[in-house]
Design an enzyme around this catalytic site. Structure first.
Site, short mmCIF file in Angstrom:
data_model
loop_
_atom_site.label_atom_id
_atom_site.label_comp_id
_atom_site.label_asym_id
_atom_site.label_seq_id
_atom_site.Cartn_x
_atom_site.Cartn_y
_atom_site.Cartn_z
N GLU A 80 -4.68 3.06 6.75
CA GLU A 80 -4.42 2.94 5.72
C GLU A 80 -5.07 4.17 4.83
O GLU A 80 -4.70 4.38 3.41
CB GLU A 80 -4.97 1.11 5.35
CG GLU A 80 -5.28 1.14 3.05
CD GLU A 80 -5.80 0.16 3.01
OE1 GLU A 80 -6.26 -0.08 1.81
OE2 GLU A 80 -5.22 -0.96 4.10
N SER B 21 -11.41 0.58 3.79
CA SER B 21 -10.35 -0.25 4.90
C SER B 21 -9.20 0.80 6.10
O SER B 21 -8.72 1.54 5.23
CB SER B 21 -8.52 -1.64 4.16
OG SER B 21 -10.05 -2.61 3.91
N ARG C 262 0.72 -1.50 0.25
CA ARG C 262 -0.47 -0.18 -0.33
C ARG C 262 0.67 1.78 -0.18
O ARG C 262 0.61 1.78 0.86
CB ARG C 262 -0.34 0.10 1.09
CG ARG C 262 -1.87 -0.92 1.18
CD ARG C 262 -2.53 -1.28 0.21
NE ARG C 262 -3.61 -2.32 0.39
CZ ARG C 262 -3.70 -3.33 -0.81
NH1 ARG C 262 -2.22 -3.79 -1.32
NH2 ARG C 262 -4.21 -4.10 -0.25
#
Length: 304
Positions: free
Chosen positions: A296, A226, A177
């Site tokens: 995130e 998320s 990520r």
């Protein structure tokens, strides 16, 4: 976040697209909360964007905005210029039997459906990511065992200086990520490569992914996707659940009871409520397991 001069004191370059001062961002992000952009720029095409950034005062910060699905815009708003790519950047073209060139504003659903129609497999996972190509590329978006790094050939970006540049996969420094794309760079296109596959089989996989997401995630709520990255060897949702945070609330912000790694705006939550709840969850998880969860969700702007 870098402070910027007041909107009335910034000299804006001429544009062919749409340039709006003090533009509300809450309607453009999934949480439906947060402040305004000092300026919102929706370029007509890549040349318009490049010329604008070239001529814009280098002290003015620039941030890209896709579908706003994995973002908290703080209540004080975002200083500088927020760039949002519209329909001109939402095209998907077939390059060859296994390759697609996709505009930075193309959604995951459009890219995966175009791949299906072209008989290109391996791109189905983008069906499950609620965002645009620009965000996927910047964050190395992924789901269901695959990431953008598995399909990216190259991307075209406009740097903060206005320079247009093509970057290969190896240039992006991908980790989980994360990419090494420079701050202020806007992804205007990307080339993805899959493998030959039967369109019916691709559709079945897309249907499976869609059904699994619908069953496990609060997709019909005001959410941000998320919230925390999965720590090595762990699932973030399980750590949040074990720490007793399922259903935890702060004002109208709540930890989803359906999926503990999602935060919800139940109605009138402020971005401060949502971010504060996330920080409370991080504290409880650390106290319970000793693991520090990393955000995130991208958090941008200034506090109200």
């Amino acid at each position: 976040m870098i402070a910027a001069p007041a909107a009335t004191t910034i000299a804006m370059p001429a544009v062919r697209g749409r340039l709006t001062a003090d533009a509300p961002l809450a309607p453009l992000v999934w949480f439906k909360a947060g402040g305004n952009a000092q300026w919102l720029f929706e370029p007509a095409e890549a040349d318009d964007l490049a010329a604008f950034l070239r001529d814009l005062d280098p002290a003015v910060p620039v941030m890209g905005l896709g579908l706003g699905s994995n973002m908290i815009v703080r209540d004080g708003g975002v200083p500088g210029v927020v760039v949002r790519l519209g329909k001109a950047f939402a095209k998907v073209d077939r390059v060859d039997a296994t390759t697609l060139r996709c505009g930075g504003g193309a959604s995951g659903i459009l890219v995966s459906s175009s791949a299906r129609d072209a008989g290109i497999g391996g791109i189905e996972f983008l069906r499950s990511i609620p965002g645009t190509v620009g965000g996927f590329v910047r964050m190395n978006g992924g789901a269901y065992g695959r990431e953008v790094k598995d399909i990216l050939v190259e991307c075209e970006v406009v740097l903060r200086s206005g320079e247009r540049k093509t970057l290969a996969l190896a240039d992006l420094g991908y980790t989980y990520r994360h990419s090494d794309l420079p701050e202020g760079a806007i992804v205007v296109a990307a080339t993805f490569r899959g493998q030959p596959a039967d369109p019916d089989a691709i559709q079945r996989e897309m249907d499976r992914i869609a059904a699994e997401r619908e069953a496990s995630q609060p997709l019909r709520s005001k959410t941000g996707g998320s919230t925390f990255k999965n720590p090595p060897g762990h699932k973030a949702w399980a750590l949040v659940d074990a720490a007793g945070c399922r259903g935890l609330r702060r004002g109208d912000a709540q930890v989803s009871e359906k999926h503990c790694n999602f935060l919800l705006n139940l109605g009138e939550a402020t971005s401060a409520d949502i971010e504060g709840l996330g920080e409370e969850v991080r504290e409880k998880v650390k106290a319970h397991s000793g693991i520090v969860l990393e955000w995130e969700i991208q958090r941008v702007g200034t506090a109200g």
